[in-house]
Design a protein around this motif. Structure first.
Motif, short mmCIF file in Angstrom:
data_model
loop_
_atom_site.label_atom_id
_atom_site.label_comp_id
_atom_site.label_asym_id
_atom_site.label_seq_id
_atom_site.Cartn_x
_atom_site.Cartn_y
_atom_site.Cartn_z
N GLY A 188 13.98 -5.07 -9.13
CA GLY A 188 13.58 -3.69 -9.37
C GLY A 188 13.67 -2.84 -8.12
N LEU A 189 12.78 -1.86 -8.04
CA LEU A 189 12.74 -0.95 -6.91
C LEU A 189 12.21 -1.66 -5.66
N VAL A 190 12.80 -1.36 -4.50
CA VAL A 190 12.32 -1.87 -3.22
C VAL A 190 11.78 -0.70 -2.40
N ILE A 191 10.53 -0.80 -1.97
CA ILE A 191 9.91 0.18 -1.08
C ILE A 191 9.87 -0.42 0.32
N ILE A 192 10.41 0.30 1.30
CA ILE A 192 10.36 -0.14 2.69
C ILE A 192 9.49 0.84 3.45
N ASP A 193 8.29 0.42 3.79
CA ASP A 193 7.31 1.25 4.48
C ASP A 193 7.59 1.17 5.98
N GLN A 194 7.99 2.31 6.56
CA GLN A 194 8.34 2.34 7.98
C GLN A 194 7.44 3.31 8.74
N ALA A 195 6.14 3.20 8.51
CA ALA A 195 5.18 4.08 9.16
C ALA A 195 5.23 3.97 10.69
N TYR A 196 5.67 2.80 11.19
CA TYR A 196 5.65 2.55 12.64
C TYR A 196 7.05 2.46 13.25
N VAL A 197 8.07 2.90 12.54
CA VAL A 197 9.44 2.65 12.97
C VAL A 197 9.78 3.34 14.29
N GLU A 198 9.12 4.44 14.62
CA GLU A 198 9.41 5.09 15.90
C GLU A 198 9.14 4.18 17.09
N PHE A 199 8.29 3.16 16.90
CA PHE A 199 7.90 2.29 18.00
C PHE A 199 8.75 1.02 18.11
N GLY A 200 9.59 0.74 17.12
CA GLY A 200 10.42 -0.45 17.20
C GLY A 200 10.95 -0.90 15.86
N GLY A 201 11.90 -1.82 15.90
CA GLY A 201 12.49 -2.35 14.68
C GLY A 201 13.62 -1.48 14.18
N ASP A 202 14.40 -2.02 13.24
CA ASP A 202 15.52 -1.31 12.65
C ASP A 202 15.06 -0.18 11.74
N SER A 203 15.84 0.88 11.70
CA SER A 203 15.68 1.89 10.66
C SER A 203 16.48 1.44 9.45
N PHE A 204 15.91 1.63 8.26
CA PHE A 204 16.60 1.21 7.05
C PHE A 204 16.99 2.39 6.16
N ILE A 205 17.10 3.57 6.75
CA ILE A 205 17.48 4.73 5.97
C ILE A 205 18.86 4.56 5.35
N ASP A 206 19.74 3.82 6.05
CA ASP A 206 21.09 3.62 5.52
C ASP A 206 21.08 2.92 4.17
N LEU A 207 20.02 2.15 3.88
CA LEU A 207 20.00 1.38 2.64
C LEU A 207 19.70 2.23 1.40
N VAL A 208 19.25 3.47 1.60
CA VAL A 208 18.93 4.30 0.43
C VAL A 208 20.20 4.81 -0.25
N SER A 209 21.35 4.68 0.41
CA SER A 209 22.59 5.22 -0.14
C SER A 209 23.57 4.15 -0.58
#
Length: 360
Positions: A188-209
């Motif tokens: 089903g739907l996948v929610i990726i919560d990136q409340a802390y992404v400014e501080f580290g880890g990959d951004s997953f915005i590319d996956l929305v498209s």
């Protein structure tokens, strides 16, 4: 003419119990410390305060913003956020904090009785949102490497799969391989919560498209220093965003909050980047100082550090007596008792280290 009766109506003793929703029966209110500490490191907020433009905007707009409704779905804020993350405005949904976006997304894409899958431990409000919307939450323990357990999560066949990266409260950012596989194979739907992404880890915005149903959620409460104004947002396809907006409803972001958020996005991104850099440097320094004192902490890509420690409630209480607020997290799956410490200016971290050395 008969007057109104002042006689109280007596209901059967179990009448109220019969009216209560069964799915709410075991829910408890979200708890925060009864009294704020002089140095509060418990909330993962920006400990340098609010950005300068936000304060200027609040002073300039408060009179004109209070007596009228805000815009229904915040078009100017959505445009500013779209510019910031590099998508079109119709791919942005806003809300009263990212909590509001998460809750609305669950309501928009699942029916009562459906399964919501999430790692454990993770953001504590997700099982609550699941239950309040009639869903069945299934919590899957993290792997020994503190990554999401892909196989176990996929086996649930969940209508909604929730990931938090960097993960709260562990701090670990999930691997791209893990997230991409879950997005590719989840039912089903996948929610990726990136409340802390400014501080580290990959951004997953590319996956929305990529054609799969994915929503990435973020917030202005952490790096952007606007926790008290409650501004969160989600990034997804226009179709997903449209459904969430139906479930969310109008007027969820106040006019004051919208103007302040736009001001920060347009004028204070350099200020935010400087604060983020300080967090990252102080996070590494804090963990090093803990290690020198023989205290183990978990690697973190967020603006906080998790410290496994026995008797976390007593330690947090002891630190509170010394004016330092930290978050006690008892019995975390796979970790045990722990305290979570937000990262701020170094003088605050030194005070925290001193207090921790006294009570630990």
């Amino acid at each position: 003419m008969t007057g109104l009766s002042t006689k109280s109506i007596e209901l059967p003793e179990d009448a109220l119990a019969a009216l209560k929703r069964a799915s709410y029966r075991d829910l408890v209110l979200y708890s925060t410390p009864k009294e704020r500490s002089a140095i509060d490191l418990s909330e993962n907020t920006n400990l340098w305060g609010a950005p300068p433009s936000a304060l200027r905007t609040l002073r300039a707009t408060i009179d004109e913003s209070v007596s009228r409704y805000p815009t229904a779905f915040e078009p100017e804020l959505r445009q500013a956020l779209a510019t910031y993350v590099g998508v079109s405005p119709d791919m942005i949904v806003t809300g009263c904090g990212s909590d509001d976006v998460l809750d609305s997304t669950i309501r928009a894409f699942a029916e009562p009785g459906d399964v919501l899958c999430l790692p454990a431990p993770s953001f504590s409000m997700i099982p609550v949102f699941a239950r309040t919307n009639g869903l069945v939450p299934i919590e899957v323990p993290l792997t020994a490497q503190l990554d999401a357990d892909v196989e176990a999560m996929l086996e649930t066949g969940a209508r909604i799969t929730y990931l938090c990266s960097p993960n709260n409260p562990t701090g670990e950012a999930f691997s791209r391989e893990t997230v991409e596989r879950i997005v590719r194979e989840a039912a089903g739907l996948v929610i990726i919560d990136q409340a802390y992404v400014e501080f580290g880890g990959d951004s997953f915005i590319d996956l929305v498209s990529d054609g799969r149903p994915v929503l990435v959620t973020r917030t202005l409460s952490k790096a952007f220093g606007l926790a008290g104004l409650r501004v969160g947002y989600g990034i997804g396809s226009p179709e997903i965003v449209g459904e969430i907006m139906k479930a969310r409803g109008p007027y969820k972001v106040s006019a004051v909050a919208e103007r302040a958020a736009i001001g920060v996005l347009e004028n204070d991104r350099a200020w935010v980047a400087e604060r983020v850099a300080e967090v990252v440097a102080n996070r590494a320094r804090f963990r090093q100082e803990l290690s020198l004192r023989g205290i183990t902490s978990l690697p973190s890509a967020g603006n906080f550090v998790l410290i496994p420690v026995r008797g976390c409630a007593a330690i947090a209480a002891g630190m509170a007596r010394l004016g330092i607020g930290v978050r006690a997290l008892p019995s975390l799956p796979g970790i045990g008792d722990a305290v979570r410490v937000g990262i701020g200016p170094w003088d605050l971290m030194e005070r925290c280290l001193e207090a921790l050395g006294t009570v630990a």
